[in-house]
Write an enzyme that holds these catalytic residues in place. Sequence first.
Site, PDB file in Angstrom:
ATOM      1  N   CYS A   1       0.846  -1.252  -0.062  1.00 55.64           N
ATOM      2  CA  CYS A   1       0.101   0.260  -0.189  1.00 55.64           C
ATOM      3  C   CYS A   1       0.888   1.121  -0.089  1.00 55.64           C
ATOM      4  O   CYS A   1       1.796   1.340   0.705  1.00 55.64           O
ATOM      5  CB  CYS A   1      -1.058  -0.201   1.088  1.00 55.64           C
ATOM      6  SG  CYS A   1      -1.893   1.481   1.470  1.00 55.64           S
TER       7      CYS A   1
ATOM      8  N   THR B   1      -0.226   1.435  10.492  1.00 53.75           N
ATOM      9  CA  THR B   1      -1.446   2.045  10.037  1.00 53.75           C
ATOM     10  C   THR B   1      -2.676   2.082  10.610  1.00 53.75           C
ATOM     11  O   THR B   1      -3.661   3.075  10.506  1.00 53.75           O
ATOM     12  CB  THR B   1      -1.358   1.890   8.486  1.00 53.75           C
ATOM     13  OG1 THR B   1      -1.504   0.530   8.282  1.00 53.75           O
ATOM     14  CG2 THR B   1      -0.207   2.429   7.435  1.00 53.75           C
TER      15      THR B   1
ATOM     16  N   CYS C   1      -3.721   5.461   9.027  1.00 51.84           N
ATOM     17  CA  CYS C   1      -4.489   5.577   7.950  1.00 51.84           C
ATOM     18  C   CYS C   1      -5.978   5.701   8.443  1.00 51.84           C
ATOM     19  O   CYS C   1      -6.402   4.756   9.383  1.00 51.84           O
ATOM     20  CB  CYS C   1      -4.347   4.176   7.043  1.00 51.84           C
ATOM     21  SG  CYS C   1      -5.483   4.216   5.700  1.00 51.84           S
TER      22      CYS C   1
ATOM     23  N   GLU D   1       3.062  -5.935   9.058  1.00 53.20           N
ATOM     24  CA  GLU D   1       3.134  -4.687   8.524  1.00 53.20           C
ATOM     25  C   GLU D   1       4.221  -4.160   9.540  1.00 53.20           C
ATOM     26  O   GLU D   1       5.067  -3.513   8.892  1.00 53.20           O
ATOM     27  CB  GLU D   1       1.714  -3.742   8.700  1.00 53.20           C
ATOM     28  CG  GLU D   1       2.110  -2.319   8.152  1.00 53.20           C
ATOM     29  CD  GLU D   1       1.254  -1.316   8.646  1.00 53.20           C
ATOM     30  OE1 GLU D   1      -0.172  -1.637   8.421  1.00 53.20           O
ATOM     31  OE2 GLU D   1       1.183  -0.201   9.148  1.00 53.20           O
TER      32      GLU D   1
HETATM   33 FE1  F3S Z   1      -3.388   0.867   3.081  1.00 48.59          FE
HETATM   34 FE2  F3S Z   1      -4.789   1.997   4.879  1.00 48.59          FE
HETATM   35 FE3  F3S Z   1      -5.707  -0.119   3.552  1.00 48.59          FE
HETATM   36  S1  F3S Z   1      -2.858   1.782   4.954  1.00 48.59           S
HETATM   37  S2  F3S Z   1      -3.596  -1.066   3.295  1.00 48.59           S
HETATM   38  S3  F3S Z   1      -5.187   1.865   2.678  1.00 48.59           S
HETATM   39  S4  F3S Z   1      -5.716   0.491   5.932  1.00 48.59           S
END
Ligand code: F3S
Length: 284
Positions: free
Chosen positions: A99, A167, A195, A129
């Site tokens: 990602c 994330t 994220c 990760e």
């Molecule tokens: Fe990327 Fe966020 Fe999904 S870091 S893999 S978009 S949870």
Amino acid sequence: MDVKVAKTAGFCFGVKRAVETVYEQIEKFNDTRIYTYGPIIHNEEVVKDLKSKGVDVIHDEEELKKLDSGVVIIRSHGVPKRIHDLLEERGLQCVDATCPFVKKIHRIVEKESKAGKHIVIIGDENHPEVQGIRGWSESEVTVIKTEEQAQAFFASSESGICIVSQTTFNYNKFKYLVEIICEKNYNVSVLNTICNATKERQTEAESIAKEVDVMIVIGDKHSSNTQKLFEICNNACANTYYIQTLDDLNVNQLKSVQTVGITAGASTPNNIIEEVQNNVRINF
Ligand code: F3S
């Protein structure tokens, strides 16, 4: 019947991109062996489907060392730098579906560690990760998940420390742990690399659950993010049902209902969400 399907149901941007990458490679390399380094997502149906199309899963570095040809796809979690190096050494073709948000953390860690900083990752040290992020550092790394670990932290470098996050880590907990570390008066740079995909999925699910008579949460029983989604929806709507596929849907639960909400965990494929949605729309 009014059916509301969450826009954020199912795969996040990074996972969707990784899964699509595998299907694209199947089209592209129909005479080459294709592997994913680890299961591309935690969903048995998808992994089974890929297997039937000739895509195998490599589970660890040892298995990778035994390969001498083929295409290896890196999943959205990313991998340590040494795995990329190993792929190159062995002459294997690498398709990197890390990602971009995770890739950004790799770049930060690589740069800051080169500058001599002690790297702190707020996250779970067993998560792939985090292991991937750790593997881009050239200096010392400490992974911190608990208050005790934050309190016990000691920086070895005079050049300061750089803090990043897994994330999917909880923002409030991240803030709290960072505060503890900052009290130690080191030269600290903090990069919030959380994220928002998970948070957005939860917020949208909660707001839909508040408005509907019945809420359906689709996802694997073992998926922790789906369990969390269920909990949130269940608090907002007493008639919340957790299903894995359409087969688990009990039609009696939807009788004489006006509005139904649907959401799904991060590893639920779109076709399952659509199947449930269409069935609810057609039959009720
Ligand atoms: Fe990327 Fe966020 Fe999904 S870091 S893999 S978009 S949870």
